[in-house]
Enzyme design. Structure first.
Site, PDB file in Angstrom:
ATOM      1  N   GLU A 180     -35.296 -51.728 -65.721  1.00 55.31           N
ATOM      2  CA  GLU A 180     -34.570 -50.613 -66.327  1.00 55.31           C
ATOM      3  C   GLU A 180     -34.955 -49.264 -65.717  1.00 55.31           C
ATOM      4  O   GLU A 180     -34.095 -48.436 -65.424  1.00 55.31           O
ATOM      5  CB  GLU A 180     -34.774 -50.608 -67.843  1.00 55.31           C
ATOM      6  CG  GLU A 180     -34.179 -51.811 -68.557  1.00 55.31           C
ATOM      7  CD  GLU A 180     -32.677 -51.959 -68.368  1.00 55.31           C
ATOM      8  OE1 GLU A 180     -32.031 -51.017 -67.868  1.00 55.31           O
ATOM      9  OE2 GLU A 180     -32.156 -53.023 -68.730  1.00 55.31           O
ATOM     10  N   GLU A 219     -24.966 -50.743 -64.596  1.00 57.57           N
ATOM     11  CA  GLU A 219     -24.864 -52.193 -64.770  1.00 57.57           C
ATOM     12  C   GLU A 219     -24.589 -52.903 -63.449  1.00 57.57           C
ATOM     13  O   GLU A 219     -25.104 -53.995 -63.212  1.00 57.57           O
ATOM     14  CB  GLU A 219     -23.784 -52.529 -65.805  1.00 57.57           C
ATOM     15  CG  GLU A 219     -23.941 -51.837 -67.141  1.00 57.57           C
ATOM     16  CD  GLU A 219     -25.322 -51.979 -67.760  1.00 57.57           C
ATOM     17  OE1 GLU A 219     -26.023 -52.979 -67.485  1.00 57.57           O
ATOM     18  OE2 GLU A 219     -25.723 -51.073 -68.511  1.00 57.57           O
ATOM     19  N   HIS A 221     -27.750 -53.268 -61.424  1.00 54.73           N
ATOM     20  CA  HIS A 221     -28.620 -54.319 -61.950  1.00 54.73           C
ATOM     21  C   HIS A 221     -28.428 -55.651 -61.214  1.00 54.73           C
ATOM     22  O   HIS A 221     -29.312 -56.517 -61.291  1.00 54.73           O
ATOM     23  CB  HIS A 221     -28.340 -54.545 -63.441  1.00 54.73           C
ATOM     24  CG  HIS A 221     -29.272 -53.820 -64.358  1.00 54.73           C
ATOM     25  ND1 HIS A 221     -30.641 -53.810 -64.208  1.00 54.73           N
ATOM     26  CD2 HIS A 221     -29.021 -53.083 -65.478  1.00 54.73           C
ATOM     27  CE1 HIS A 221     -31.197 -53.112 -65.178  1.00 54.73           C
ATOM     28  NE2 HIS A 221     -30.239 -52.646 -65.964  1.00 54.73           N
TER      29      HIS A 221
END
Length: 905
Positions: free
Chosen positions: A338, A316, A319
């Protein structure tokens, strides 16, 4: 985002989706007619409802636009105005899908006010309440349940969010970006205003309000900026946050070092909630996590749990650049963020622990779940051409296969050029919503390579099958390898064009690994390490010839699993034993151990078919190879544990056209028991050499030692002596960490030995009494029982559904019981009950139908085992198909489940 996203449709929308599902196509993509430059939200949270006021600044991008549709679901519209003028009834239209504005101006500010009901939102999508915490989940299409908006990833806006709530019940008010204001209001209410200076799509919006405690730390970036770090949890869980914080700081350091990416806000926050449909979500500056991916301490968390927390926190955080600063233009490009980010978090985890073990884990996941997906009715390219529900495409193909495609690019370019290419990608597209073509183009621009053929990995589904033959010509000392590639037909395409496949190889001779010189190469062309090469396949068939090879070698093919393909080469068992012992590539050593075991298992399965399994003798070459592993103190103990672990039932099943459930289960069980018997002394020595009293550490070496010790224990408990049972009970009672406690518990529960008696039942009962206050530990307890391979597991599972610990509204509980039984207990799922062999299939259909009305995406995910009905015998397959038909015929079936079922039939 990590794991899958779930969406909940209202009853009307579900009926509409079932009656006439609407397919969305990539080819129909059109840029938005308007952009939203600024978004100002005011979210006033009350006890029964929340009132959301939105002010959106629009600017037209299209030449002509006589109407503008804004997404909106389950919203009660109170008012709508443009530039402070209330709209007349003929100036707009509202339906169950959204708000349409007629003849909107070229530039304008839209003001809306809506009422939503977070406490009633059982979908866990949009704004909902998890216990005492209000939180959001907006990827992929949850923001439309908060306010009217152009809810698509290519609409990026500057967000300012003010949250208002009762201070006593919601002392913490969080949103994206940096907090710019806060204060008290009358009647005990308070507010906080947050501004995110980086434009983002609505799917990255986040809001949290509740009574939370936190731990704080800070990180100094490479440029000297101070970043505040804060992890918010329920106060009872404060002692389980240190590992997540350490993982976050390690991630930030790693991303600076490896990719040169520095964090950009003044604060980074993580919030853990118990009711969450996925692993975690990368909302800008405010990541929301499932508690299972944050909370960790030795007493309650296994080694695997510690590693998962580290990996998901990293995923995360990464990202922030690969997903947030550069996002995807549309949901067809989902793997752009992803797949790339899974590759990044995989490399991080490899650097934090054992790179070979991590590679084995990644490939095992790919083979167990993605390869079957590629061979099933839901097969799709990593950039799909169409979908009905985007939620159904948060898949292992998008994530794991997408990561493998990025890995191939990294291997083709090499580390220096790949870093330059990612720098170019981030710098060129910062603040943009882009496509996979633009990612690959950055790779091509830096390397000078023509990657046109490589892009077929994004557009063609299926797992390529790579067949290899070799030939050695002794007089010329030439050795040749011939590769042929083919890809089975998949729903979107039957005529597959050749892929660009990198195949890493080495050649083993009697004295070690051989120098590799391709025919036609000059000595000056050879790489520094010329015992390892990457061959590039671009044709349906290619031959590579190596010169100056002194003997017929054993080829080490597809080293490091350099491409997501199925490899076929006629290795002898002696070849595999040689690779197990001498290959310098750790992954291929493990691969050889798996293939050697598969050969022996194939013998056992044949014997089972012929009805003489009791007379079956295990090939001593396998036993001798395992014995050598156990006696070699120089090997990585984690790798030894992996190499001693037999192929999973699912992976064995993938080797056969028709899955013979009983044959696979019984053959595998017999081989495991034989290993336990024949290597008893070596396994017991391994067990006794471990000091159970040493303090727990979550470092790679300690995890490896526990892994090998508990692998030995699992084997010994298949046919245990009284001393083995006493050791196992003592480990269960005295363990100072959850890894050892769970290993002992499962060994006791799963043992079929009469000597074990009631030890398993007693341990299960004691474990629950001890840990019933820890939800995540109870989930492990539930899952252990749902996976129990002993007969009549379905009856035990039905009892678990009535247990006070089970909550049918909590995704973690659903996965722990229903998911674990149907997806991880194949012998019981497929054999049902003694008087009803189809009981497992009917049980799953019942659960799907019941869940579909509440949480369609969770229901759709559970359907997967039934979708593979064509892989089984006619009788078994038809029984599975009948349950798919029953699901399809159920009233009000959601679009999520309809898409899976209809494609499966």
């Amino acid at each position: 985002m990590n794991d899958s996203v779930s969406t909940q449709k209202d009853a009307g929308a579900a009926e509409q989706a079932s009656a006439a599902p609407h397919t969305i196509y990539l080819k129909d993509y059109q840029p938005p007619a308007y952009r939203i430059d600024a978004t100002e939200l005011r979210v006033d949270i009350g006890e029964q409802s929340a009132r959301v006021s939105a002010s959106l600044t629009f600017e037209r991008q299209a030449k002509n636009c006589d109407s503008l549709f804004l997404h909106g679901e389950s919203l009660e519209l109170i008012s709508v105005a443009i530039n402070d003028r209330t709209l007349a009834a003929d100036q707009y239209k509202v339906d169950t899908k959204g708000l349409t504005l007629f003849n909107p101006p070229e530039s304008f500010t839209l003001q809306t006010e809506v009422v939503i009901y977070p406490k009633q939102n059982t979908s866990l999508d949009g704004l909902y309440k998890s216990r005492s915490i209000y939180c959001t989940q907006c990827e992929a299409e949850g923001f439309r349940k908060i306010t009217y908006f152009l809810d698509r990833p290519d609409v990026m806006s500057d967000f300012t969010t003010t949250i208002i709530a009762d201070r006593a019940s919601c002392p913490i008010l969080l949103s994206n970006g940096n907090r710019i204001d806060s204060g008290m209001l009358e009647d005990g209410r308070h507010f906080a205003t947050w501004h995110d200076p980086f434009k983002k799509p609505a799917y990255l919006f986040a809001l949290v309000a509740g009574d939370l405690a936190s731990i704080k730390d800070e990180f100094i970036t490479q440029s000297g900026r101070k970043v505040a770090l804060e992890i918010f949890v329920e106060s009872k869980d404060l002692d389980k946050c240190d590992h997540a914080m350490s993982s976050l700081k390690n991630s930030m350091s790693w991303d600076e070092k490896i990719y040169g990416r520095e964090y950009d806000l003044d604060i980074f926050m993580i919030v853990a909630v118990d009711d969450f449909n996925m692993g975690a979500m990368e909302n800008k500056g405010l990541n929301i996590f499932n508690t299972s991916c944050v909370l960790a301490k030795p007493e309650t968390t296994t080694d695997i749990g510690f590693q998962r927390v580290e990996a998901v926190v990293a995923h995360e955080y990464f990202h922030n650049w690969s997903g947030n600063r550069v996002t995807c233009r549309d949901w067809f490009q989902l793997s752009l963020k992803e797949g790339f980010t899974v590759y990044r978090d995989s490399c991080f985890s490899a650097d934090m622990g054992s790179s070979t073990v991590k590679r084995v884990e990644d490939v095992s996941l790919l083979r167990a779940h993605q390869f079957p997906e590629d061979a099933g009715p839901m097969a799709h390219p990593i950039r799909p051409a169409s979908f009905i529900e985007i939620s159904n495409f948060y898949t292992v193909t998008i994530y794991e296969k997408g990561a493998e495609v990025v890995r191939m690019l990294a291997n083709l370019l090499g580390p220096i050029e790949f870093r330059k290419a990612t720098d170019l990608y981030f710098d060129r597209h910062d603040g943009q919503a882009v496509t996979t073509e633009e990612f690959v183009q950055a790779m091509a621009d830096v390397s000078g390579r023509d990657l046109t053929q490589f892009k077929r990995w994004y557009d063609q589904a299926g797992t390529p099958q790579l067949k290899v033959t070799d030939h050695y010509h002794e007089p010329s000392r030439q050795y040749s390898l011939t590769f042929s590639q083919s890809t089975p037909a998949t729903p979107e395409c039957s005529d597959k064009k050749p892929f660009h496949i990198p195949v890493a190889i080495g050649l083993l001779g009697s004295a070690g690994e051989l120098a590799l010189k391709l025919d036609g190469e000059e000595l000056t062309d050879l790489p520094e390490d010329n015992t390892h090469r990457v061959l590039e396949l671009t044709q349906a068939e290619q031959t590579f010839v190596f010169n100056d090879i002194p003997e017929h070698p054993v080829p080490s093919l597809l080293r490091g699993f350099s491409a997501p393909v199925k490899l076929s080469f006629a290795y002898s068992r002696q070849d595999l034993a040689e690779l197990m012992q001498r290959d310098s590539d750790g992954f291929n050593r493990w691969e050889a151990s798996q293939n050697l075991a598969l050969g022996v298992l194939d013998d056992a399965i044949l014997a089972y078919r012929q009805g003489d399994l009791t007379e079956f003798k295990v090939d001593p070459l396998l036993l001798d190879s395992y014995r050598k592993l156990l006696n070699d103190d120089q090997l990585d103990r984690a790798m030894v544990a992996l190499m001693l672990t037999l192929p999973s039932q699912d992976y064995i099943a993938e080797q056969y056209q028709v899955v013979e459930v009983e044959a696979i289960y019984n053959a595998r069980r017999l081989l495991a028991k034989t290993i336990a018997k024949e290597l008893n002394a070596e396994l017991r020595k391994c067990l006794m050499s471990y000091d159970n009293s040493q303090p727990y550490r979550a470092d790679a070496d300690s995890i490896a030692a526990r892994s090998l010790k508990n692998t030995a224990l699992a084997y010994l408990m298949l046919e245990p002596s009284q001393a083995d049972i006493e050791y196992c009970v003592a480990q269960f009672n005295n363990a100072n960490n959850m890894t050892d406690e769970m290993a002992a518990l499962s060994a006791l529960v799963y043992s079929e030995s009469a000597l074990v008696g009631d030890h398993g039942k007693t341990a299960l009962a004691n474990f629950y009494v001890k840990w019933q206050g820890e939800a995540l530990v109870v989930n492990q307890w539930l899952s252990l029982q749902a996976r129990d391979p002993r007969p009549n597991a379905l009856l035990r599972v039905e009892d678990l559904l009535q247990h006070p610990a089970f909550d049918a509204a909590n995704p973690n509980k659903i996965r722990s019981v229903i998911g674990a039984f149907c997806m991880a207990n194949p012998i019981n799922f497929h054999t049902g009950l003694p008087d009803d062999s189809s009981a497992g299939y009917r049980f799953l259909a019942d659960q799907v139908i019941a869940l579909d009305a509440k949480n369609p995406q969770m229901a759709a995910r559970l359907i997967t085992p039934l979708t593979r009905w064509r892989r089984y015998s006619s009788k078994r397959g038809q029984a599975m198909r009948a349950q798919l038909e029953r699901i399809q015929a159920s009233a009000g079936l959601s679009g999520d489940s309809y898409e899976i079922v209809s494609k499966s039939l």
